[in-house]
Design a protein around this motif. Structure first.
Motif, PDB file in Angstrom:
ATOM      1  N   LYS A 159      56.771  22.150  42.051  1.00  0.00           N
ATOM      2  CA  LYS A 159      57.207  23.527  41.808  1.00  0.00           C
ATOM      3  C   LYS A 159      56.085  24.478  41.415  1.00  0.00           C
ATOM      4  CE  LYS A 159      61.455  21.779  39.731  1.00  0.00           C
ATOM      5  NZ  LYS A 159      62.256  21.804  38.508  1.00  0.00           N
ATOM      6  N   GLY A 160      54.896  23.931  41.105  1.00  0.00           N
ATOM      7  CA  GLY A 160      53.819  24.770  40.608  1.00  0.00           C
ATOM      8  C   GLY A 160      53.951  24.982  39.112  1.00  0.00           C
ATOM      9  N   ARG A 161      53.186  25.905  38.579  1.00  0.00           N
ATOM     10  CA  ARG A 161      53.140  26.141  37.133  1.00  0.00           C
ATOM     11  C   ARG A 161      54.370  26.887  36.620  1.00  0.00           C
ATOM     12  NH1 ARG A 161      48.798  25.394  33.961  1.00  0.00           N
ATOM     13  NH2 ARG A 161      47.273  25.479  35.631  1.00  0.00           N
ATOM     14  N   LEU A 162      55.111  27.525  37.508  1.00  0.00           N
ATOM     15  CA  LEU A 162      56.309  28.294  37.162  1.00  0.00           C
ATOM     16  C   LEU A 162      56.006  29.466  36.233  1.00  0.00           C
ATOM     17  CD1 LEU A 162      58.821  25.333  36.660  1.00  0.00           C
ATOM     18  CD2 LEU A 162      58.515  26.747  38.706  1.00  0.00           C
ATOM     19  N   ALA A 163      54.801  29.981  36.317  1.00  0.00           N
ATOM     20  CA  ALA A 163      54.401  31.108  35.485  1.00  0.00           C
ATOM     21  C   ALA A 163      54.920  32.418  36.075  1.00  0.00           C
ATOM     22  CB  ALA A 163      52.881  31.163  35.373  1.00  0.00           C
ATOM     23  N   PRO A 164      55.502  33.264  35.237  1.00  0.00           N
ATOM     24  CA  PRO A 164      55.959  34.562  35.732  1.00  0.00           C
ATOM     25  C   PRO A 164      54.785  35.470  36.098  1.00  0.00           C
ATOM     26  CG  PRO A 164      56.351  34.371  33.375  1.00  0.00           C
ATOM     27  CD  PRO A 164      55.788  33.067  33.829  1.00  0.00           C
ATOM     28  N   ASP A 178      52.852  40.817  27.619  1.00  0.00           N
ATOM     29  CA  ASP A 178      54.213  40.856  27.094  1.00  0.00           C
ATOM     30  C   ASP A 178      54.582  39.438  26.665  1.00  0.00           C
ATOM     31  OD1 ASP A 178      56.956  40.980  26.691  1.00  0.00           O
ATOM     32  OD2 ASP A 178      57.385  41.971  28.588  1.00  0.00           O
ATOM     33  N   VAL A 179      54.870  39.243  25.396  1.00  0.00           N
ATOM     34  CA  VAL A 179      55.165  37.906  24.880  1.00  0.00           C
ATOM     35  C   VAL A 179      56.396  37.299  25.558  1.00  0.00           C
ATOM     36  CG1 VAL A 179      56.604  38.588  22.917  1.00  0.00           C
ATOM     37  CG2 VAL A 179      55.185  36.529  22.777  1.00  0.00           C
ATOM     38  N   THR A 180      57.285  38.135  26.100  1.00  0.00           N
ATOM     39  CA  THR A 180      58.459  37.570  26.769  1.00  0.00           C
ATOM     40  C   THR A 180      58.071  36.804  28.039  1.00  0.00           C
ATOM     41  OG1 THR A 180      58.965  39.595  28.020  1.00  0.00           O
ATOM     42  CG2 THR A 180      59.998  39.341  25.835  1.00  0.00           C
ATOM     43  N   LEU A 181      56.918  37.120  28.633  1.00  0.00           N
ATOM     44  CA  LEU A 181      56.441  36.330  29.773  1.00  0.00           C
ATOM     45  C   LEU A 181      56.156  34.897  29.333  1.00  0.00           C
ATOM     46  CD1 LEU A 181      53.930  38.830  31.427  1.00  0.00           C
ATOM     47  CD2 LEU A 181      56.282  38.325  32.125  1.00  0.00           C
ATOM     48  N   LEU A 182      55.544  34.766  28.177  1.00  0.00           N
ATOM     49  CA  LEU A 182      55.264  33.451  27.618  1.00  0.00           C
ATOM     50  C   LEU A 182      56.565  32.724  27.290  1.00  0.00           C
ATOM     51  CD1 LEU A 182      52.794  31.734  26.727  1.00  0.00           C
ATOM     52  CD2 LEU A 182      53.048  32.732  24.480  1.00  0.00           C
ATOM     53  N   ARG A 235      59.498  33.142  28.721  1.00  0.00           N
ATOM     54  CA  ARG A 235      60.141  32.742  29.979  1.00  0.00           C
ATOM     55  C   ARG A 235      59.495  31.486  30.542  1.00  0.00           C
ATOM     56  NH1 ARG A 235      59.632  38.161  33.018  1.00  0.00           N
ATOM     57  NH2 ARG A 235      59.496  36.750  34.778  1.00  0.00           N
ATOM     58  N   TRP A 236      58.180  31.385  30.434  1.00  0.00           N
ATOM     59  CA  TRP A 236      57.457  30.213  30.932  1.00  0.00           C
ATOM     60  C   TRP A 236      57.809  28.974  30.113  1.00  0.00           C
ATOM     61  CZ3 TRP A 236      53.052  27.837  28.524  1.00  0.00           C
ATOM     62  CH2 TRP A 236      52.411  26.887  29.326  1.00  0.00           C
ATOM     63  N   VAL A 237      57.863  29.117  28.785  1.00  0.00           N
ATOM     64  CA  VAL A 237      58.201  27.992  27.913  1.00  0.00           C
ATOM     65  C   VAL A 237      59.585  27.437  28.258  1.00  0.00           C
ATOM     66  CG1 VAL A 237      58.817  27.436  25.509  1.00  0.00           C
ATOM     67  CG2 VAL A 237      56.677  28.622  26.007  1.00  0.00           C
ATOM     68  N   VAL A 238      60.540  28.311  28.510  1.00  0.00           N
ATOM     69  CA  VAL A 238      61.892  27.871  28.838  1.00  0.00           C
ATOM     70  C   VAL A 238      61.911  26.999  30.100  1.00  0.00           C
ATOM     71  CG1 VAL A 238      64.143  28.723  29.645  1.00  0.00           C
ATOM     72  CG2 VAL A 238      63.064  29.741  27.653  1.00  0.00           C
ATOM     73  N   GLU A 239      61.041  27.303  31.054  1.00  0.00           N
ATOM     74  CA  GLU A 239      60.984  26.521  32.291  1.00  0.00           C
ATOM     75  C   GLU A 239      60.583  25.065  32.057  1.00  0.00           C
ATOM     76  OE1 GLU A 239      61.918  27.262  35.290  1.00  0.00           O
ATOM     77  OE2 GLU A 239      62.172  29.428  35.109  1.00  0.00           O
ATOM     78  N   TRP A 240      59.792  24.814  31.001  1.00  0.00           N
ATOM     79  CA  TRP A 240      59.243  23.482  30.760  1.00  0.00           C
ATOM     80  C   TRP A 240      59.787  22.804  29.513  1.00  0.00           C
ATOM     81  CZ3 TRP A 240      56.492  21.072  34.399  1.00  0.00           C
ATOM     82  CH2 TRP A 240      55.920  21.856  35.402  1.00  0.00           C
ATOM     83  N   ALA A 241      60.619  23.468  28.743  1.00  0.00           N
ATOM     84  CA  ALA A 241      61.025  22.980  27.428  1.00  0.00           C
ATOM     85  C   ALA A 241      61.719  21.625  27.448  1.00  0.00           C
ATOM     86  CB  ALA A 241      61.914  24.013  26.737  1.00  0.00           C
ATOM     87  N   ASP A 242      62.283  21.233  28.575  1.00  0.00           N
ATOM     88  CA  ASP A 242      62.970  19.939  28.620  1.00  0.00           C
ATOM     89  C   ASP A 242      62.003  18.756  28.627  1.00  0.00           C
ATOM     90  OD1 ASP A 242      62.180  20.761  31.189  1.00  0.00           O
ATOM     91  OD2 ASP A 242      63.705  19.529  32.160  1.00  0.00           O
TER      92      ASP A 242
END
Length: 90
Positions: free
Chosen positions: A24-29, A54-58, A60-67
């Motif tokens: 999927k790649g890094r999934l970075a916004p 924008d801290v919300t970008l960070l 959003r990225w954390v949520v993609e990998w949090a599992d």
């Protein structure tokens, strides 16, 4: 703004991290920039220098990998910028 991110691979299994990264790649916004990353010798953690205005970008990225990744995130400044900011007070 710069952030130092420490990713702790859940279960200490780097394969669980690298498979989705490969697929999927890094999934970075958009607007989230990874400047450098380093992997611990035992492949249990990743250390990254990232940038986002924008801290919300960070977030959003954390949520993609949090599992599969635990995060420690530290806002940082360069030594040069810190010295410049402190100069009038020295």
């Amino acid at each position: 703004m710069l952030f130092f991110v420490i990713e702790d691979f859940r279960g200490r299994d780097p394969k669980a991290i690298y498979r989705p990264f490969r697929d999927k790649g890094r999934l970075a916004p958009e607007g989230f920039v990874v400047h450098h990353s380093w992997i611990a010798a035992d492949m249990s953690r990743c250390f990254m220098l990232v940038e986002a205005d924008d801290v919300t970008l960070l977030q959003r990225w954390v949520v993609e990998w949090a599992d599969i990744v635990g995060f420690e995130i530290v806002p940082v400044a360069t030594s040069k910028d810190t010295a410049a900011g402190l100069a009038p007070h020295l």
